[in-house]
Design an enzyme around this catalytic site. Structure first.
Site, PDB file in Angstrom:
ATOM      1  CD  GLN A   1      -3.897   1.704  -3.634  1.00  0.00           C
ATOM      2  OE1 GLN A   1      -3.431   2.315  -3.678  1.00  0.00           O
ATOM      3  NE2 GLN A   1      -3.723   0.346  -2.366  1.00  0.00           N
TER       4      GLN A   1
ATOM      5  CB  SER B   1      -5.878   2.960  -0.226  1.00  0.00           C
ATOM      6  OG  SER B   1      -4.097   3.125   0.386  1.00  0.00           O
TER       7      SER B   1
ATOM      8  CG  ASP C   1      -1.950   1.188   1.241  1.00  0.00           C
ATOM      9  OD1 ASP C   1      -2.744   1.367  -0.142  1.00  0.00           O
ATOM     10  OD2 ASP C   1      -2.220   2.023   1.892  1.00  0.00           O
TER      11      ASP C   1
END
Length: 273
Positions: A263, A213, A193
């Site tokens: 993502q 995110s 991430d």
């Protein structure tokens, strides 16, 4: 700041209920990689060791409070001969902040292939991020002081035709980690991430945005160690309507493709107060 062992630790409260304690952090909301990593650790602890995680799909639902513990509730969706599936929900103050499905596989034999690793400058010839960040960004290296992160300069990035927003980052954990392969998988889930949404801003330098995110998917393809150099080859194929799609492929130094990540993130013009 917290070590990766502390960042990923969860306490078993019941058969399928775990608690992650608050850890030292400078962030105003819990780092998404920590939430995803702890959710995966919780799922792993409910699966027989004969199965290895091969994919996860998660959604960040609400900002987490880094000063409060998080409860992880695991649902045993399926236990089959070849595959197992788990669903994990991270909860704070009675509300879900994260949900994830993870799939585990015993492994089989079949055809093999992979793309070729990009040819770029090795990490030894690039500066450690903690020596290059601007003063206003040095907090990031204090937050992740246990990680060695080295970004490839844009004029040295190996570009694929048609890719509009590429970014390449070498990274590794600075200290030796346990040999347990699943610990390295959970460590990579934590790290994946970090920096990825930044690839969406490569083509918009200096543009102020609010970032977060939104969802995160990973596929674990081959064995690796997170305390050895890994190349995170990132790109953002699209941004619009306040969201950006990003993706990354992760390689080890020997050129093995070990993981892939996709993502979507929030990347919007800051709203007026």
């Amino acid at each position: 700041m917290a070590t990766i062992e502390e960042a990923l630790e969860v306490e078993r409260l019941e058969r399928d209920i775990f608690r992650g304690a608050a850890t030292e952090s400078q962030l105003t909301r819990t780092f998404g990689g920590q939430v995803a990593g702890r959710a995966l650790v919780s799922a792993v602890r409910t699966v027989d060791s004969a199965y290895q995680v091969h994919s996860l799909h998660g959604y960040f639902l609400r900002p987490g409070n880094p000063e409060a513990p998080t409860i992880y509730q695991v649902e045993r969706i399926r236990d089959g001969r070849s595959f197992c599936t788990r669903r994990v929900t991270g909860v704070q103050d009675g509300e879900a902040i994260f949900t994830m499905a993870a799939s585990f596989h015993r492994g089989d034999v079949g055809p093999e292939h992979q793309d070729v690793m990009p040819v770029i400058e090795g990490p030894e010839n690039l500066p450690d991020a903690k020596t290059t960040l601007s003063p206003e960004r040095l907090w990031a290296m204090r937050e992740w002081e246990h990680w060695d992160i080295r970004t490839v300069p844009q004029d040295q990035v190996a570009r694929r035709e048609g890719t509009v927003s590429p970014q390449q980052v070498w990274f590794r954990y600075r200290h030796p980690l346990p040999d347990d392969p699943m610990f390295h998988v959970c460590t990579l889930a934590y790290m994946s991430d970090m920096t990825l949404l930044g690839s969406s801003k490569v083509t918009h330098p200096g543009v102020p945005t609010q970032d977060a995110s939104l969802d995160h998917a990973m596929w674990f393809l081959r064995p690796f160690r997170a305390d050895e150099w890994l190349l995170y080859d990132q790109s953002s194929p699209s941004a619009g309507f306040g969201r950006a799609l990003t993706g990354g492929r992760i390689w080890d130094r020997e050129g093995n493709l070990v993981a892939a990540v996709v993502q979507e993130g929030l990347i919007r013009t800051p709203r007026e107060a």
